[in-house]
Design a protein around this motif. Structure first.
Motif, PDB file in Angstrom:
ATOM      1  N   GLY A  83     -14.821   7.225   3.942  1.00  0.00           N
ATOM      2  CA  GLY A  83     -15.270   5.859   4.174  1.00  0.00           C
ATOM      3  C   GLY A  83     -14.433   5.151   5.214  1.00  0.00           C
ATOM      4  N   VAL A  84     -14.615   3.831   5.273  1.00  0.00           N
ATOM      5  CA  VAL A  84     -13.914   2.996   6.239  1.00  0.00           C
ATOM      6  C   VAL A  84     -12.870   2.165   5.483  1.00  0.00           C
ATOM      7  N   TYR A  85     -11.647   2.172   5.997  1.00  0.00           N
ATOM      8  CA  TYR A  85     -10.503   1.532   5.348  1.00  0.00           C
ATOM      9  C   TYR A  85      -9.822   0.590   6.339  1.00  0.00           C
ATOM     10  N   PHE A  86      -8.958  -0.299   5.827  1.00  0.00           N
ATOM     11  CA  PHE A  86      -8.228  -1.206   6.722  1.00  0.00           C
ATOM     12  C   PHE A  86      -6.762  -1.259   6.328  1.00  0.00           C
ATOM     13  N   GLY A  87      -5.956  -1.733   7.275  1.00  0.00           N
ATOM     14  CA  GLY A  87      -4.516  -1.860   7.015  1.00  0.00           C
ATOM     15  C   GLY A  87      -3.784  -2.192   8.285  1.00  0.00           C
ATOM     16  N   TYR A  88      -2.564  -1.675   8.385  1.00  0.00           N
ATOM     17  CA  TYR A  88      -1.734  -1.900   9.579  1.00  0.00           C
ATOM     18  C   TYR A  88      -1.300  -0.565  10.168  1.00  0.00           C
ATOM     19  N   ALA A  89      -1.031  -0.576  11.488  1.00  0.00           N
ATOM     20  CA  ALA A  89      -0.531   0.644  12.147  1.00  0.00           C
ATOM     21  C   ALA A  89       0.473   0.277  13.231  1.00  0.00           C
ATOM     22  N   PRO A 103      -3.102  -4.825  13.143  1.00  0.00           N
ATOM     23  CA  PRO A 103      -4.178  -4.516  12.193  1.00  0.00           C
ATOM     24  C   PRO A 103      -4.955  -3.283  12.658  1.00  0.00           C
ATOM     25  N   MET A 104      -5.463  -2.520  11.722  1.00  0.00           N
ATOM     26  CA  MET A 104      -6.253  -1.337  12.096  1.00  0.00           C
ATOM     27  C   MET A 104      -7.456  -1.156  11.166  1.00  0.00           C
ATOM     28  N   VAL A 105      -8.467  -0.450  11.651  1.00  0.00           N
ATOM     29  CA  VAL A 105      -9.555   0.051  10.813  1.00  0.00           C
ATOM     30  C   VAL A 105      -9.563   1.566  10.943  1.00  0.00           C
ATOM     31  N   MET A 106      -9.904   2.224   9.859  1.00  0.00           N
ATOM     32  CA  MET A 106      -9.823   3.681   9.839  1.00  0.00           C
ATOM     33  C   MET A 106     -11.124   4.270   9.305  1.00  0.00           C
ATOM     34  N   SER A 107     -11.566   5.340   9.950  1.00  0.00           N
ATOM     35  CA  SER A 107     -12.735   6.060   9.476  1.00  0.00           C
ATOM     36  C   SER A 107     -12.272   7.421   8.977  1.00  0.00           C
ATOM     37  N   ALA A 121      -9.415  11.731  10.310  1.00  0.00           N
ATOM     38  CA  ALA A 121      -8.927  10.393   9.959  1.00  0.00           C
ATOM     39  C   ALA A 121      -8.670   9.699  11.280  1.00  0.00           C
ATOM     40  N   GLU A 122      -9.600   8.808  11.670  1.00  0.00           N
ATOM     41  CA  GLU A 122      -9.511   8.155  12.982  1.00  0.00           C
ATOM     42  C   GLU A 122      -9.136   6.701  12.798  1.00  0.00           C
ATOM     43  N   ILE A 123      -8.148   6.266  13.583  1.00  0.00           N
ATOM     44  CA  ILE A 123      -7.661   4.899  13.449  1.00  0.00           C
ATOM     45  C   ILE A 123      -7.919   4.120  14.732  1.00  0.00           C
ATOM     46  N   TYR A 145     -10.242  -0.599   0.977  1.00  0.00           N
ATOM     47  CA  TYR A 145     -11.494   0.114   1.288  1.00  0.00           C
ATOM     48  C   TYR A 145     -12.539  -0.889   1.748  1.00  0.00           C
ATOM     49  N   ILE A 146     -13.271  -0.562   2.803  1.00  0.00           N
ATOM     50  CA  ILE A 146     -14.326  -1.471   3.278  1.00  0.00           C
ATOM     51  C   ILE A 146     -15.721  -0.998   2.844  1.00  0.00           C
ATOM     52  N   ARG A 147     -16.044   0.256   3.133  1.00  0.00           N
ATOM     53  CA  ARG A 147     -17.424   0.723   2.864  1.00  0.00           C
ATOM     54  C   ARG A 147     -17.489   2.251   2.958  1.00  0.00           C
TER      55      ARG A 147
END
Ligand SMILES: Cc1cc2nc3c(=O)[nH]c(=O)nc-3n(C[C@H](O)[C@H](O)[C@H](O)COP(=O)(O)O)c2cc1C
Length: 189
Positions: A83-89, A103-107, A121-123, A145-147
């Motif tokens: 799924g799609v996740y969020f956080g920091y990088a 801030p980052m989004v990750m797939s 795992a793509e950021i 977790y986003i979706r």
């Protein structure tokens, strides 16, 4: 029953196909996700040298992504669903602003739209980077977790959802219980 984790799905001979995003479900997307403070299994800390992706993220979608090495993502794959996740990088060895925590989004998954055979795992880091940073060390804290991963009827529909993911991530991080992780001891401050 809980959703199958990435590892559960890896063990199957055939993965179930991802649902296709409909207009109705896109219109109903929330603008903020998760509780006011990260809850188990988050935060999850991941680190590794940035790998080359398939190269479509920047060119095809306008969303450049930095891939984490396979062996670095096990803390996430055995507890999280794709799924799609969020956080920091944070990326090491860059000048000025670029060296900060962003801030980052990750797939995480198999990108059903592109029918990838390989788990990635793509950021996407939300900052302007002047040069690419392949092989630089990247640290990331996944906070929510986003979706789920979805399939799309067009590239434009996928791009639109990724733009929404970025807004959802920023809204979700703009809460005191999340903001404080930008200064976490895992990062170089
Ligand atoms: C925030 C975000 C959400 C994404 N969501 C999906 C998705 O739901 N389905 C999908 O097939 N790909 C999704 N992608 C993955 C893109 O397809 C991927 O970034 C693209 O394949 C580029 O990969 P490449 O640079 O390795 O070529 C997402 C990417 C990002 C950054």
């Amino acid at each position: 029953m809980a959703d199958p984790t990435v590892e559960d799905l890896q063990a199957l001979s055939e993965r179930p196909s991802a649902p296709v995003r409909t207009e109705t479900s896109r219109a109903a997307r929330p603008h903020i996700v998760g509780p006011d403070i990260p809850q188990s299994p988050f935060p999850i800390f991941l680190a590794g040298a940035v790998q080359k992706g398939f190269g479509r993220g920047g060119k095809d979608l306008g969303v450049p992504t930095a891939n984490l090495p396979d062996e670095s993502i096990t803390p996430m794959t055995h507890v999280c669903q794709p799924g799609v996740y969020f956080g920091y990088a944070q990326v090491a060895g860059l000048p000025g602003e670029e060296a900060k925590v962003h801030p980052m989004v990750m797939s995480l998954g198999w990108n059903p739209f592109y029918k990838n055979e390989r788990l990635t795992a793509e950021i996407h880091i939300m900052s302007d980077f002047k040069a690419d940073f392949y092989q630089h060390d990247m640290k990331t804290l996944v906070l929510g977790y986003i979706r789920p991963e979805l399939d799309y009827i067009s590239r434009e529909a996928l791009i639109e959802d990724i733009q929404t993911d970025k807004r959802v991530a920023l809204n979700s991080l703009a809460r005191p219980g999340y903001e404080k992780f930008a200064e976490d001891a895992h990062f170089d401050l």
